[in-house]
Design an enzyme around this catalytic site. Structure first.
Site, short mmCIF file in Angstrom:
data_model
loop_
_atom_site.label_atom_id
_atom_site.label_comp_id
_atom_site.label_asym_id
_atom_site.label_seq_id
_atom_site.Cartn_x
_atom_site.Cartn_y
_atom_site.Cartn_z
N GLY A 1 -13.93 -14.20 -5.43
CA GLY A 1 -14.98 -15.21 -5.58
C GLY A 1 -14.56 -16.55 -6.14
O GLY A 1 -15.41 -17.40 -6.40
N HIS B 1 -11.17 -6.75 -4.69
CA HIS B 1 -10.69 -6.91 -3.31
C HIS B 1 -11.62 -7.89 -2.58
O HIS B 1 -11.90 -7.75 -1.39
CB HIS B 1 -10.69 -5.55 -2.61
N LYS C 1 -2.85 -4.31 -8.37
CA LYS C 1 -3.93 -5.16 -7.83
C LYS C 1 -5.16 -4.31 -7.53
O LYS C 1 -5.06 -3.34 -6.78
CB LYS C 1 -3.44 -5.84 -6.55
N ARG D 1 -16.97 -2.21 6.33
CA ARG D 1 -17.36 -3.60 6.60
C ARG D 1 -18.28 -3.55 7.82
O ARG D 1 -17.82 -3.37 8.95
CB ARG D 1 -16.14 -4.45 6.87
N TYR E 1 0.88 -1.16 0.00
CA TYR E 1 0.00 0.00 0.00
C TYR E 1 0.92 1.21 0.00
O TYR E 1 1.86 1.26 0.80
CB TYR E 1 -0.85 0.04 1.26
N GLY F 1 -8.19 -15.55 -1.62
CA GLY F 1 -7.95 -14.94 -0.30
C GLY F 1 -8.66 -15.71 0.80
O GLY F 1 -8.06 -16.50 1.52
N ARG F 2 -9.97 -15.51 0.90
CA ARG F 2 -10.71 -16.15 2.00
C ARG F 2 -10.52 -17.66 2.04
O ARG F 2 -10.38 -18.22 3.13
CB ARG F 2 -12.20 -15.81 1.90
#
Ligand code: FMN
Length: 418
Positions: free
Chosen positions: A345, A312, A288, A206, A171, A366-367
């Site tokens: 996803g 993201h 990204k 979130r 970042y 990711g998840r």
């Protein structure tokens, strides 16, 4: 009424079979003594791993990983897009063996998957990034460490070993000196690729985190204390291992996650700032969070070697474009000049096959590996990677394809949405 000569039902005398007779017809599954192996053995898909994960960690931690921004529309649309995939297989293709390997930036990947940068890994499991980096190296795929990592750049480089392909996700900070210092550290530690995240001028909202009062480290409230009683092993591990802090950037005071991030990242970062990064980093540079064809073209102008079409994971701008739907346009526009990758996803090996067929060189997840971490630490990450590998292999075999390069647009279409 004619008289029917129905034979009388014979009375059958049953006897209990002897154990020696039964043994040849029944098989008893061996009892698995190790609880983690037992737990992971019940997970056959990433969705199963998610179910196991939910039971292993405090709710606020699970929802931090699992949740998305605002109404979670992009998050659920991203998943729904993969459900629209329809494959076109070839019958009797003669493909005997399947090779899922690919090459990215001159390095070989055993399958076109990269473990995406995810903040606060050690919240999911105390081994955090170490576990993920080791599992990725074993599986021959890259691991991407985030700026928000809870294990340092240098430690991750050490655990992966010399052969590991490790990426650093950056970042751009308000403090440009800190930004170039991080690039220099990643370079010195042997990281292969730098990914600049471009979709986070501020943190997305979130709502689950807000409702849960999510903070790092967790703050003690009546609810957290009750949680400790229900998830003792997670808490014992948290409290008896290294303190949970940002290991790469200076840690702030314990405060809301989003507030801290917004105080460190530069909300005014622009394409012009990439010049500084490009000068400091001579390896492959990837942007990204690209969400339009125009930005993918700009990425080339500013010297990027690749783009990640990504929302993201639906954690930033809600109602942003769905990666899988945008992918063919980006691949068409820039795919012959730079590498195009995709995330958000991707939950099955078939999803990976579809994304590659539609123009992605590889997918980030990711998840899914965080579910593995929560469900069973390093063995859980191994399990997540194995699930993708076997699903991808099987999908390619059923499609009649021997090699990843055979996956192209002739193999897949997106059915119209309902
Ligand atoms: C818990 C969590 C933390 C994340 N932290 C970061 C981060 O620090 N930097 C970043 O660029 N992306 C971050 N991401 C986004 C991922 O890199 C990736 O884009 C996203 O997870 C892909 O979607 P998927 O989870 O559906 O696979 C994070 C995602 C999750 C789930």
């Amino acid at each position: 009424m004619p008289h029917l000569n129905v034979p009388q039902k014979q009375k059958v005398h049953r006897r209990m079979p002897k154990w020696s007779e039964l043994r040849s017809q029944l098989q008893f599954a061996p009892f698995e003594r190790d609880a983690t192996t037992r737990r992971l053995g019940r997970a056959h898909t990433i969705s199963d791993l998610r179910d196991v994960a939910r039971k292993r960690v405090p709710r606020s931690v699970f929802e931090f990983v699992d949740g998305g921004a605002e109404d979670e529309l992009t998050m659920s649309r991203s998943r729904a897009a993969f459900d629209r995939v329809e494959f076109r297989p070839s019958a009797l293709s003669g493909a005997l063996a399947v090779d899922t390997s690919t090459t990215l930036f001159g390095r070989s990947l055993d399958q076109p998957i990269i473990l995406a940068p995810t903040g606060f890994c050690r919240l999911s499991h105390h081994e955090g990034e170490r576990a993920a980096a080791r599992a990725a190296a074993r599986a021959g795929i890259p691991f991407a460490l985030t700026t928000m990592g809870t294990v340092s750049i240098e430690d991750v480089a050490t655990v992966g070993g010399p052969e590991a392909d490790q990426w650093f996700q950056l970042y751009v900070m308000r403090d440009r000196g800190l930004t170039t210092d991080l690039i220099a550290r990643a370079k010195a530690a042997g990281f292969s690729t730098l990914a600049i995240t471009v979709d986070t001028p501020v943190t997305g909202q979130r709502r689950k985190d807000l409702r849960n009062g999510f903070s790092v480290p967790p703050q003690l409230t009546v609810r957290t204390l009750l949680d400790i009683a229900r998830r003792p092993s997670w808490w014992i591990n948290l409290l008896t291992t290294d303190p949970l802090v940002f290991a790469t950037i200076p840690a702030g005071e314990p405060e809301a996650h989003a507030k801290f991030i917004d105080s460190v990242f530069d909300p005014g970062v622009s394409f012009e700032d990439l010049k500084l990064v490009r000068e400091a980093w001579d390896g492959p540079l990837v942007l990204k969070g690209i969400q339009s064809v125009e930005d993918a073209r700009k990425a080339i102008d500013y010297g990027a070697d690749g783009v990640i079409v990504s929302s993201h994971g639906g954690r930033q701008l809600d109602r942003s474009p769905v990666s899988l739907e945008l992918l063919p346009q980006v691949a068409d526009a820039v795919g012959d000049q730079i590498e195009v990758l995709l995330d958000s996803g991707v939950r099955t090996g078939a999803d990976v096959a579809a994304a590659v067929a539609l123009g992605a060189k590889a997918c980030l997840v990711g998840r899914p590996y965080m579910y593995g971490l929560m469900a069973g630490g390093e063995a859980g990450v191994d399990k997540a990677i194995e699930i993708y590998a076997s699903e991808l292999r099987r999908t390619m075999h059923l499609l009649g394809l021997a090699s990843i390069d055979d996956l192209d647009t002739s193999r897949v279409r997106l059915r119209p949405s309902n």
